[in-house]
Design a protein around this motif. Structure first.
Motif, short mmCIF file in Angstrom:
data_model
loop_
_atom_site.label_atom_id
_atom_site.label_comp_id
_atom_site.label_asym_id
_atom_site.label_seq_id
_atom_site.Cartn_x
_atom_site.Cartn_y
_atom_site.Cartn_z
N GLN A 151 17.71 2.98 63.45
CA GLN A 151 16.37 3.15 62.90
C GLN A 151 15.30 2.90 63.97
OE1 GLN A 151 14.98 0.43 59.76
NE2 GLN A 151 14.52 2.26 58.58
N CYS A 223 24.43 7.76 57.39
CA CYS A 223 23.31 7.49 56.48
C CYS A 223 23.81 7.09 55.10
CB CYS A 223 22.40 8.70 56.36
SG CYS A 223 21.53 9.13 57.88
N MET A 228 19.75 0.68 55.81
CA MET A 228 18.30 0.88 55.92
C MET A 228 17.83 1.80 54.79
SD MET A 228 17.73 -0.94 58.56
CE MET A 228 19.12 -1.92 59.10
N CYS A 231 14.72 4.00 55.23
CA CYS A 231 14.60 4.71 56.51
C CYS A 231 13.96 6.08 56.30
CB CYS A 231 15.97 4.85 57.16
SG CYS A 231 15.89 5.80 58.69
N TYR A 233 14.06 8.48 58.25
CA TYR A 233 14.85 9.53 58.91
C TYR A 233 16.15 9.82 58.17
CZ TYR A 233 11.68 7.67 62.36
OH TYR A 233 10.55 7.22 63.00
N ARG A 235 19.23 11.12 56.28
CA ARG A 235 19.69 12.49 56.05
C ARG A 235 20.51 12.62 54.76
NH1 ARG A 235 17.89 11.48 61.27
NH2 ARG A 235 18.19 13.27 62.65
S1 SF4 Z 1 19.49 5.96 57.22
FE1 SF4 Z 1 20.54 7.25 58.76
S2 SF4 Z 1 18.94 7.74 60.29
FE2 SF4 Z 1 18.22 5.95 59.09
S3 SF4 Z 1 18.86 4.15 60.25
FE3 SF4 Z 1 20.47 4.61 58.75
S4 SF4 Z 1 21.98 5.87 59.85
FE4 SF4 Z 1 20.07 5.89 61.04
#
Ligand code: SF4
Length: 244
Positions: A151, A223, A228, A231, A233, A235
């Motif tokens: 992240q 993901c 997180m 997050c 980002y 996916r």
């Molecule tokens: S949700 Fe996905 S992009 Fe975000 S920190 Fe976790 S693994 Fe990385």
């Protein structure tokens, strides 16, 4: 919420007060249970609950992280700060890197001390379950730190790969010493002996690749089990499990 360290920090960063999420299935996996096949009895579930409660009082999750610029790469090689890390197929797996990050994660030694005491008291089932709780906890801690770096990297326009540890994926255990020269466990009280054995034993060391072009083609699976939750980002939607 723990703030992500700068993924390019060449000064060792100590992460303290990290969260732990101990998954029952993961603990039982350390005891040989197969998920979806072996169903734990009520007694086993009660033992897990007791061991988890005890473990949560004993564990102190901490990590140290340090990044260094990559000087060269080969198909099975990363050159960094005078070290040559021989990791099979790493160029294909991680692509071109700007830096690598080393991390040492531990839950401390109080849990091992209690496990030994329980064995001495012939409390074998609880001793074994508590040991498995410690193993699952440090695994989840390493995942958390990997996710935190992922992240933090994305926020800085950098990709952070999945982790790899000496002794896994064909990476020789003897290169643990090289990893430690990049990132020592000393700031969090972890030591490494000449046989590459870490103390406390409930410790995981790992390396990640970093760079704008680092290959992270596992984002969807990553993901799904990532900690997180918020997050930007992400996916794929998060699932409850923390399995790798
Ligand atoms: S949700 Fe996905 S992009 Fe975000 S920190 Fe976790 S693994 Fe990385």
């Amino acid at each position: 919420m723990i703030g992500a360290p700068s993924v390019l920090s060449s000064i060792p960063v100590v992460l303290d007060d990290l969260p732990l999420r101990v998954d029952r299935d993961e603990v039982l996996r350390f005891q040989g249970y197969k998920k979806g096949i072996d169903v734990p009895t009520g007694d086993v579930v009660a033992l897990f609950d007791e061991a988890l409660h005890l473990g949560e009082q004993l564990m102190r999750p901490r990590a140290v992280y340090r990044a260094l610029r990559v000087d060269g790469q080969g198909a099975d090689l990363i050159e960094v700060a005078g070290e040559r890390l021989n990791i099979p197929e790493i160029l294909r797996l991680w692509g071109r890197l700007e830096a690598v990050g080393g991390a040492i994660c531990t839950v401390g030694d109080d849990i091992e001390t209690r496990v030994r005491a329980l064995f001495d008291q012939r409390e074998f089932p609880l001793a074994v379950m508590l040991d498995s709780v410690g193993s699952a906890a440090v695994e989840s801690l390493a995942e958390f730190v990997n996710d935190l770096l992922c992240q933090g990297g994305l926020a800085a326009g950098l990709r952070v790969t999945n982790r790899v540890s000496p002794g896994y994926a064909g990476w020789d255990t003897a290169e643990q010493a090289a990893l430690w020269r990049l990132c020592s466990g000393a700031p969090i009280g972890v030591t490494l002996n000449s046989s590459c054995f870490m103390t406390p034993a409930k410790t995981i060391s790992f390396l990640v690749g970093i760079g704008p072009e680092a290959r992270v083609d596992h984002y969807f699976s990553q993901c799904r089990r990532c900690w997180m939750r918020d997050c930007a980002y992400r996916r794929a939607p998060a699932e409850t499990s923390i399995h790798r």
